[in-house]
Design an enzyme around this catalytic site. Structure first.
Site, PDB file in Angstrom:
ATOM      1  N   GLU A   1       0.866  -1.129   0.081  1.00 32.74           N
ATOM      2  CA  GLU A   1       0.056  -0.025  -0.031  1.00 32.74           C
ATOM      3  C   GLU A   1       0.932   1.357   0.076  1.00 32.74           C
ATOM      4  OE1 GLU A   1      -3.595   2.108   2.576  1.00 32.74           O
ATOM      5  OE2 GLU A   1      -2.675   0.220   3.051  1.00 32.74           O
TER       6      GLU A   1
ATOM      7  N   ARG B   1       5.846 -13.375   9.272  1.00 36.29           N
ATOM      8  CA  ARG B   1       6.267 -12.196   9.313  1.00 36.29           C
ATOM      9  C   ARG B   1       7.498 -11.711   9.796  1.00 36.29           C
ATOM     10  NH1 ARG B   1       2.744  -6.789  10.397  1.00 36.29           N
ATOM     11  NH2 ARG B   1       4.108  -5.220  10.561  1.00 36.29           N
TER      12      ARG B   1
ATOM     13  N   LYS C   1       4.100   2.157  10.294  1.00 35.14           N
ATOM     14  CA  LYS C   1       4.161   3.477   9.689  1.00 35.14           C
ATOM     15  C   LYS C   1       3.498   4.817  10.704  1.00 35.14           C
ATOM     16  CE  LYS C   1       3.442   1.379   5.311  1.00 35.14           C
ATOM     17  NZ  LYS C   1       2.420   0.799   4.206  1.00 35.14           N
TER      18      LYS C   1
END
Length: 570
Positions: free
Chosen positions: A62, A277, A287
């Site tokens: 994204e 992950r 973020k």
């Protein structure tokens, strides 16, 4: 392999094909959990014919922030697996949330993918398919498998959210309301389009579309409804004929809806595979949290070398080849673990030890004046030829100057009582100088009126004429002043987000000594910033360093990438 530029992955990607249990192209149905319908065989046959049996993956970030070390693993897996099997990988921007997306992030994401050495087969955007996705949503609603819902977000929170009272709304009414949503006849949060999946305990039907009156970075103001990840992701994978939809473990819970949606529309359905992950200790990669650190002026920007964003690692000087090697070493296990930074740094050292030329740097200079210089050297200054990397003669050599004024590390001279085991220069003890093969002895220590040492007058003698010293030290002559930046972990705890150990939140756990700036260092490196900017050096006894983009020809700034040995990191 390119030592200084982008990562060349030819020697790494072939290994991916040997480390994964993935299905063969067209054999999706052999994967555990894959849903087979009466149309599956025909859909797979058509799919294989369209792609010619080629492996096709995608990396779908994204564009709402900078990529971090976890994304490096995803990039390596998606691009690496495709490349290892003669396939292709798309770079697809998941740009379905116009509130947070920026063109800056679009550019820098592509830069980081290419910096790691991968070239996308094609760059696409979820927004490329907005018209088609809307048609799919309309068709899903027409089939009675989606409905317009007016429940508020707060009603759906908690452990036992109520089912939607609009779940059984008539199809024609849903179609009309969905069209009203598209045509801007409803307010934000007034309605959503939800998919009528099979409900389980404490589950709600996932949202397919929501209303957002926001300007989109590519489609402008054409749309006021935007598809969600749950709706978009699998359909874009299907549209692009992705063979292996590779994602991290947190998306495992969405696999059922992934298969459900493709099959509900009678579309080709890829296989979703999950892997663990990459979580790194002593940092945050969220973020939102990095934005908070920037806002609080704890770090300068997304590329602050104390962060683990890819732009930060590049700025600090981490070679992309070492990052790729590190990601390969992690494999594709499903177990969730927290990786220590020293594991990544070990790969960085391994790489730099093979390719980084040696150089001399004095962090805290102490000046020596060689009184008997003329006795051994006929010219001032004297030029030596030194190999760039003794273990790799192919990297060539460079000239090094030795003159009557020499600078050594302040810690390499001890006045007074020597610490036990001290092997360097004292009033009574000699020391050798590397490369020039001279032994230094103290003649006189010159001090200023405050008692600080200004310089030391010394005499030299060749090795062989005098007793061999206990140690040889590095030095510089005719040096260049530089600024050195030394980095430590940004946070005190391995997990700064652990509410039990860090009750004040991650900002309260910041290590305020994570950056040390040494402004008076001296190096023996010559050349303009433009010439040196892609080079990495091993400064003997100090660590591996790279030029910072803040540098100018008048002021070189070096970032320490890693220390020479792991034990000095602790």
């Amino acid at each position: 392999m390119n030592e200084n530029g982008d990562g060349d992955c030819e020697d790494i990607t072939f290994k991916w094909s040997k480390k994964v249990p993935f299905h063969k192209v067209g054999e999706n149905y052999k994967t555990d959990g894959y849903v087979v319908t009466p149309n599956t065989e025909d859909l797979l046959r058509s799919h294989v014919k369209r792609i010619g049996g080629q492996v096709r993956t995608r990396f779908p970030p994204e564009p709402n922030g900078i990529l971090h070390i976890g994304h490096a693993k995803a990039i390596n897996i998606n691009f690496g697996y495709a490349k290892a099997n003669g396939g292709i990988c798309f770079l697809r921007y998941d740009d379905t949330n116009p509130e947070k997306e920026e063109e800056r992030f679009v550019r820098e994401i592509q830069e980081m993918v290419e910096w790691l050495g991968y070239k996308p087969y094609k760059i696409t955007y979820s927004s490329d398919y907005f018209d088609l996705l809307y048609q799919y949503a309309y068709e899903l609603t027409r089939r009675g498998l989606a409905y317009v819902c007016h429940q508020k977000p707060e009603e759906l929170r908690g452990f036992d959210p109520p089912p939607s009272p609009w779940r059984d709304r008539p199809v024609e009414e849903n179609l009309k309301l969905f069209e009203d949503m598209k045509n801007g006849k409803m307010q934000e949060n007034e309605a959503t389009l939800r998919m009528k999946t099979t409900l389980g305990d404490n589950k709600v039907d996932p949202v397919a579309y929501r209303i957002k009156y926001k300007h989109h970075h590519r489609t402008g103001d054409k749309w006021c409804i935007y598809p969600t990840y749950d709706f978009t992701h699998c359909l874009c994978d299907s549209i692009e004929d992705i063979t292996h939809s590779l994602c991290t473990k947190e998306f495992q819970s969405r696999r059922a809806s992934y298969y459900w949606l493709c099959n509900s529309l009678d579309l080709y359905c890829p296989v979703q595979w999950e892997y663990s992950r990459l979580n790194m200790a002593n940092t945050v990669v969220s973020k939102r949290k990095i934005a908070k650190l920037i806002e609080e002026k704890i770090v300068a920007d997304w590329d602050d070398p104390r962060l683990y964003t890819l732009t930060a690692l590049r700025r600090r000087g981490f070679p992309p080849q070492a990052i790729n090697s590190f990601c390969l070493s992690l494999g594709l296990t499903g177990a969730q673990t927290i990786t220590e930074p020293h594991m990544l740094e070990a790969h960085v050292r391994d790489y730099l030890n093979k390719y980084a030329p040696r150089a001399m740097c004095v962090m805290e200079p102490l000046k020596l004046k060689v009184l008997n210089y003329d006795k051994y050297f006929q010219s001032k200054p004297h030029s030596l030829t030194v190999e760039n990397l003794p273990t790799n003669p192919s990297l060539g050599s460079h000239s090094k100057i030795f003159d009557e004024y020499v600078y050594i590390e302040r810690e390499d001279f001890c006045e007074g009582a020597m610490p036990k085991g001290y092997k360097r220069l004292t009033n009574e003890q000699t020391v050798g100088l590397r490369f020039v093969n001279m032994v230094v002895s103290v003649h006189q220590v010159i001090k200023d009126e405050d008692g600080n040492i200004k310089e030391i007058e010394v005499n030299i003698a060749p090795v062989g004429e005098v007793k061999k010293p206990k140690a040889f030290i590095h030095w510089v002559s005719h040096p260049r002043p530089v600024e050195i930046r030394l980095y430590d972990h940004l946070f005190k705890h391995k997990n700064p987000e652990d509410k039990d150990k860090v009750p004040g939140g991650f900002v309260s756990d910041v290590n305020h000594n994570s950056l040390k700036v040494v402004s008076g260092a001296l190096v023996d490196i010559e050349g303009s910033y433009e010439k040196l900017k892609n080079e990495r050096y091993q400064f003997e006894r100090i660590g591996y360093f790279a030029l910072d983009p803040d540098s100018t020809d008048d002021k070189l700034v070096f970032n320490r990438i890693v220390t020479l040995r792991e034990d000095k990191d602790k």
